[in-house]
Design a protein around this motif. Structure first.
Motif, PDB file in Angstrom:
ATOM      1  N   UNK A   1      -1.385  -1.405 -10.335  1.00  0.00           N
ATOM      2  CA  UNK A   1      -0.623  -0.950  -9.175  1.00  0.00           C
ATOM      3  C   UNK A   1      -1.438  -0.263  -8.326  1.00  0.00           C
ATOM      4  N   UNK A   2      -1.685  -0.581  -7.213  1.00  0.00           N
ATOM      5  CA  UNK A   2      -2.362  -0.110  -6.118  1.00  0.00           C
ATOM      6  C   UNK A   2      -1.490   0.426  -4.967  1.00  0.00           C
TER       7      UNK A   2
ATOM      8  N   UNK B   1      -1.176  -5.613  -8.098  1.00  0.00           N
ATOM      9  CA  UNK B   1       0.130  -5.517  -6.981  1.00  0.00           C
ATOM     10  C   UNK B   1      -0.263  -4.303  -6.009  1.00  0.00           C
ATOM     11  N   UNK B   2      -0.659  -4.729  -4.930  1.00  0.00           N
ATOM     12  CA  UNK B   2      -1.153  -3.847  -3.879  1.00  0.00           C
ATOM     13  C   UNK B   2      -0.108  -3.654  -2.772  1.00  0.00           C
ATOM     14  N   UNK B   3       0.792  -2.525  -3.085  1.00  0.00           N
ATOM     15  CA  UNK B   3       1.978  -2.068  -2.338  1.00  0.00           C
ATOM     16  C   UNK B   3       1.496  -0.602  -1.353  1.00  0.00           C
ATOM     17  N   UNK B   4       0.748  -1.047  -0.580  1.00  0.00           N
ATOM     18  CA  UNK B   4       0.035   0.273   0.136  1.00  0.00           C
ATOM     19  C   UNK B   4       0.783   0.804   1.352  1.00  0.00           C
ATOM     20  N   UNK B   5       1.424   2.129   1.616  1.00  0.00           N
ATOM     21  CA  UNK B   5       2.073   2.364   2.749  1.00  0.00           C
ATOM     22  C   UNK B   5       3.204   1.628   3.110  1.00  0.00           C
TER      23      UNK B   5
ATOM     24  N   UNK C   1      -6.238  10.115  -7.540  1.00  0.00           N
ATOM     25  CA  UNK C   1      -6.511  10.540  -6.076  1.00  0.00           C
ATOM     26  C   UNK C   1      -6.352   9.286  -5.113  1.00  0.00           C
ATOM     27  N   UNK C   2      -6.921   8.129  -5.649  1.00  0.00           N
ATOM     28  CA  UNK C   2      -6.643   6.948  -4.717  1.00  0.00           C
ATOM     29  C   UNK C   2      -5.517   6.220  -5.270  1.00  0.00           C
ATOM     30  N   UNK C   3      -4.643   6.662  -6.217  1.00  0.00           N
ATOM     31  CA  UNK C   3      -3.141   6.100  -6.507  1.00  0.00           C
ATOM     32  C   UNK C   3      -3.437   4.433  -7.141  1.00  0.00           C
ATOM     33  N   UNK C   4      -4.218   4.442  -8.318  1.00  0.00           N
ATOM     34  CA  UNK C   4      -4.489   3.136  -9.010  1.00  0.00           C
ATOM     35  C   UNK C   4      -3.620   3.375 -10.068  1.00  0.00           C
TER      36      UNK C   4
ATOM     37  N   UNK D   1       2.643  -7.239  -0.855  1.00  0.00           N
ATOM     38  CA  UNK D   1       3.823  -7.046   0.051  1.00  0.00           C
ATOM     39  C   UNK D   1       3.492  -6.227   1.308  1.00  0.00           C
ATOM     40  N   UNK D   2       4.286  -6.315   2.139  1.00  0.00           N
ATOM     41  CA  UNK D   2       4.016  -5.845   3.448  1.00  0.00           C
ATOM     42  C   UNK D   2       2.656  -5.950   3.908  1.00  0.00           C
ATOM     43  N   UNK D   3       2.147  -7.044   3.886  1.00  0.00           N
ATOM     44  CA  UNK D   3       0.859  -7.552   4.449  1.00  0.00           C
ATOM     45  C   UNK D   3       0.431  -7.351   5.907  1.00  0.00           C
TER      46      UNK D   3
END
Length: 1005
Positions: free
Chosen positions: A480-481, A449-453, A501-504, A348-350
């Motif tokens: 979840x990333x 699910x890569x929902x970054x920033x 640390x890298x939010x996985x 999402x938000x790609x």
């Protein structure tokens, strides 16, 4: 070594009067300390200017219109050749009064200064200091403009401004995106004005540029922009305020009605700064004025919407996080997968798709490493339609080479001129869609699910609604990333960290039994949005009803028959349940057209049912339809139902695939077998023979399919050969890029040299006119004393013509009565000492002849310069003056009265013979002495002082001034003094003092 030119501006223009801001108020003076004021002054805007081929002319036009005092610093980044010493500083000095510096490592940046980059060094700004760094060349391409823009965004935030001028390729585009993501401003030269429009066009294609202008108009807009409170921190913006907040809500409501998206639950500080940035662009200071402008200008709603959605993205952003994904997370996840099983990813938000393609590349690498083949589906979604269109095109500027290493560029991209195109096999893995993660139902059964920033822009209310949805969409071992600045909040019971640390994270346990809530936004009302100052929904329970319906859809997804929602163009808008048995993504160009996705044997039946439903405007049911699935015959009922109702867009239909149970099929088969017992055996035999023929035909078909597989294998080999050829072609393209970069540098160098040639031509013209107009005879000799050049005046004294250039000076005849010219010239070369001689011509004229060494700019002696100045009149005047002086001396000597000539300091310049005789003094103790010191101070007479210091300065002459005085050597004297002041310039002023001794006349009386 820096080139500096410290010059005060000639004129200062008064700042234009502005309307007093109502949005921003100056903070209370008592609350602002001196240190805070100093810090405010230090944090000034920095303008990064990217220019390449054709950029010199653009820079000259820009700085010629930029005042020297704007409280901005300017950093110019060019593509420079390492083999050429840039003369940009000296060329720009003509067009600006600002000091110009070549950047030195650690140089502290200052406002109202210009800084130029060096060849072979990239520039970064950190804590207000400029640093030189060695470029890391990716795919043999260095991108100094992108590198500086990125550091500028991090260092200055909303005070970062980027300007892109003429140049080839696409350097600066990615850096521009980062600056816009941090709230900065972007300005680009008009394409039609730029000599090379590739760089401006690449930037404009992003849709993020604030101003597209000719360079002559940039300065005025830039100055107005930086004076706005959004940039100028010395005028603070209040964080709260009832009226201000009220207009923010109206703006959000207007955006919701025009775009269909609600930003009211996004972090208020972020949205407020985005709105204020748009106000700065339009030079509006009152939020109420901006709201009216927003309502009256439909295009501004789209611009504000895009500003709200601006996110910083790039390929493999946060490389260490993607390293963890590639080396740790993906291997563990893929090890749980069966061959040919589904792998579902949602991004999402790609934005413009870089992150989705990055994950696709990593998945391909990981699957090849594990020798595993999966059916990968990556769903990438965003609110911004323009960004999705850009991502679908899968074409990116050449500057992505800064983020994608050479190996991945050659493996996953095809170079297309100055751009890179994502290869087909990567592009086919990703499906892009316009989707609102807040209000639209999510994709389900996700492995990643890569929902970054995204969460960092939302307040706690939205985060609490989204995280349970994310938990619900992930499979048991899903990942979840999140972005590096995001967290799972209080949902630690629902997610466990894989890499904190890298939010996985991976889901654990189950959420409490409750309905998943989706904030609902009504359909758009049109281009002009809401009417009035704040239209509200007349139905206060509408949102509650919609949430309930959406929650029911979630139940349908898990328990209802497989279904899809389609529009009038047969595009699938939403999936319900497991549709894999009936629909499958086709090879080639990604599509969501239901007819293209239908399995073999279903497409014709599906098309017919849809046409009937559209024509009859009612539900159509086709019972007992059969298709092959996994080698078995699948029986189902197909129904197509048009959707109608208030507020529902036209053309929507729901297609339902209702599978029949295997038990029911078995009973029918049993009934059929029982019925066959009473039938004619010959008919039964023929039916069995027909069945055998069908099976034989099926075997033949399978053999043909096997042959087809062989052909596919051969085709794959040909494809491999084609890829090798493509790789070779890409290497040639890389070489072409290098040549293009070299050519670009040469164009820049040529522009500078051409400018220098023009300046030299102008200087040569000036010198030629100077030599032609001067009356000073000048001859230039080379190191061998041959004639190099001469002025027209020299032909009066020497018999010179143009053909004499190159001849020795000793062979040139002259009208001068002087034989030592050649020897004097040799002595000057040998000793490097100047020589001056007064010479006379045959006509009786006198000239002051001077010989000096000819020095080059490198301080090399390369000849002799001979100049002859006509001093005939001066010589005649001098002779006349000498004669007059002699005559004056003779006259003074014959006068029988004592006479003194004094200078303006009252020192004796001359005394006649009568003075020495009468007062018994000598010339040695008189001339050059102060009058009052004569005769051991005997002349220090008060009456004489009064005459010379008080009376004479106000008059020109004094006659018969009587003075009595007792002299030691000659006794008492009575004198009549006559004085005359001869006015002159400076030291030339003289006083004539005549003394008449009347002592004897007085005694006789």
């Amino acid at each position: 070594m820096s080139t500096k030119r410290m010059t005060e501006p000639v004129t200062k223009k008064a700042s234009p009067k502005k309307k007093k801001p109502t949005l921003s108020k100056r903070a209370t003076k008592a609350a602002t300390t001196n240190n805070e004021r100093e810090n405010e002054v230090k944090v000034f805007p920095v303008v990064g200017i990217g220019a390449s081929a054709g950029g010199l002319e653009a820079l000259e036009g820009f700085f010629s219109h930029m005042p020297p005092t704007t409280n901005m610093a300017f950093v110019v980044i060019q593509h420079l050749s390492s083999t050429h010493k840039s003369i940009m500083g000296s060329l720009l000095e003509k067009y600006t009064a600002m000091p110009i510096h070549l950047i030195e490592d650690g140089m502290q940046i200052q406002p109202n200064h210009i800084y130029l980059n060096l060849p072979d060094k990239n520039v970064a700004i950190i804590n207000g200091a400029l640093h030189l760094v060695d470029p890391i060349k990716s795919a043999h391409v260095n991108l100094p403009i992108d590198a500086f823009f990125r550091s500028l965004a991090e260092d200055r935030g909303n005070k970062a401004i980027c300007i892109i001028l003429s140049g080839s390729a696409a350097d600066g585009t990615l850096g521009l995106k980062v600056i816009k993501g941090e709230g900065g401003m972007a300005m680009v030269q008009q394409e039609t004005q730029a000599k090379y429009d590739s760089m401006p066009k690449s930037a404009i294609d992003t849709g993020l540029v604030d101003f597209i202008l000719p360079v002559e108009q940039m300065a005025a807009e830039l100055i107005k922009y930086v004076r706005h409170p959004y940039v100028d921190d010395r005028v603070e913006v209040p964080a709260t305020g009832h009226q201000y907040e009220n207009y923010l809500e109206k703006i959000f409501l207007h955006l919701r009605s025009v775009t269909g998206h609600d930003f009211s639950n996004y972090k208020r500080n972020t949205t407020r700064r985005r709105i204020e940035r748009r106000m700065a662009v339009h030079q509006l200071y009152d939020v109420a004025e901006y709201f009216q402008y927003l309502r009256q200008t439909p295009a501004e709603a789209d611009s504000l919407f895009r500003d709200m959605l601006i996110g910083v993205t790039s390929f493999f952003r946060d490389p260490k996080a993607f390293d963890i994904l590639r080396k740790k997370v993906l291997p563990d996840l893929l090890s749980t997968k069966e061959p040919n099983s589904a792998m579902r990813v949602w991004v999402p938000a790609c934005a413009t798709g870089e992150e989705a393609y990055s994950i696709a590349m990593l998945l391909m690498e990981a699957m090849e490493e594990l020798n595993l083949r999966l059916n990968v589906q990556i769903f990438a979604s965003d609110l911004d339609t323009a960004a999705i269109d850009f991502a679908r095109a899968a074409v990116y500027p050449a500057s992505i080479a800064a983020d994608v290493n050479t190996e991945r560029l050659s493996r996953f991209f095809v170079q297309d001129g100055a751009r890179y195109r994502v290869k087909k096999r990567v592009r086919e893995m990703v499906v892009f869609a316009v989707h609102d993660v807040i209000k639209d139902p999510p994709f389900s059964r996700l492995d990643i699910l890569s929902c970054r920033n995204l969460l960092i822009y939302m307040d706690g209310v939205l985060q609490k609604k989204l995280l349970p949805i994310f938990h619900h969409t992930l499979v048991e071992n899903g990942i979840l990333f999140l972005g590096p600045s995001e967290s799972i909040g209080n949902f630690f019971d629902s997610f466990e960290p894989v890499d904190l640390k890298w939010k996985f994270f991976k889901p654990k346990g189950k959420l409490p039994e409750r309905r998943l809530e989706y904030p609902v936004v009504p359909f758009r009302t049109g281009q002009h949005g809401i009417s009035g100052e704040g239209a509200a929904d007349p139905n206060p329970v509408r949102g509650l009803i919609d949430v309930r319906l959406l929650a029911e859809k979630m139940v349908f997804e898990n328990y209802a028959p497989a279904s899809v929602l389609i529009n009038e163009k047969h595009q699938i808008l939403f999936f319900i349940g497991d549709t894999e048995k009936y629909l499958v993504l086709p090879t080639g160009e990604p599509t969501l057209n239901i007819l293209n996705m239908a399995r073999d044997g279903l497409k014709y039946k599906l098309r017919t049912a849809i046409q009937k439903a559209v024509k009859q405007k009612k539900s159509v049911v086709e019972e007992n339809q059969q298709i092959q699935y996994n080698g078995e015959l699948l029986t189902f009922n197909l129904s197509v139902t048009p959707l109608e109702g208030a507020g529902v867009p036209q053309g929507l239909m729901i297609v339902v695939f209702d599978e029949k149970t295997s038990l029911g099929i078995t009973d029918k088969q049993k009934t059929k077998s029982a019925a066959e017992k009473g039938r004619n055996p010959q008919i039964v035999s023929l039916e069995h023979e027909l069945q055998s023929t069908k099976e034989s035909l099926q075997t033949t078909i399978e053999e043909l399919e096997t042959s087809n597989e062989d052909l596919k294998s051969i085709n794959e080999e040909m494809q491999s050969v084609n890829e090798e050829l493509q790789s070779t072609n890409e290497e040639l393209e890389t070489s072409k890029e290098e040549l293009q970069s070299t050519n670009e540098e040469l164009v820049t160098v040529n522009s500078e040299l051409q400018e220098k040639v023009n300046a030299l031509d102008q200087s040569a013209n000036d010198i030629a006119n100077l030599l032609a107009s001067t009356d000073i005879a000048t001859i230039f000799l080379d190191i061998d004393l041959n004639t190099r050049r001469f002025t027209p005046s020299a032909t009066r004294l020497f018999n010179l013509i143009d053909a004499d250039i190159g001849r020795p000076i000793s062979q040139i005849t002259s009208n001068i009565l002087y034989e030592g010219l050649y020897q004097d010239a040799k002595d000057v070369i040998a000793t490097l000492h100047r020589k001056q001689v007064e010479v006379q011509t045959k006509d009786g004229e006198w000239y002051d002849m001077r010989l000096a060494p000819y020095r080059t700019l490198d301080n090399v002696i390369d000849g002799v310069v001979i100049t002859l100045v006509d001093v005939t009149e001066i010589r005649k005047a001098q002779i006349a003056a000498n004669r007059s002086q002699q005559y004056a001396g003779y006259i003074a000597a014959t006068i029988r009265q004592p006479l003194l000539v004094l200078d303006k300091t009252l020192r004796v310049v001359f005394a006649n013979r009568s003075f020495y005789q009468v007062f018994k003094v000598t010339a040695g103790k008189t001339e050059g002495r102060l009058l009052y010191e004569l005769g051991d101070a005997q002349w220090d007479i008060p009456d004489l002082r009064k005459l010379l210091e008080e009376v004479l300065p106000d008059k020109t002459t004094i006659e018969d001034y009587k003075v009595d005085h007792e002299f030691e050597n000659i006794g008492s004297k009575t004198m009549l003094l006559n004085a005359r002041r001869i006015r002159g310039e400076g030291e030339g002023e003289l006083i004539l003092l005549a003394i008449e001794d009347i002592t004897e006349h007085k005694r006789e009386k």
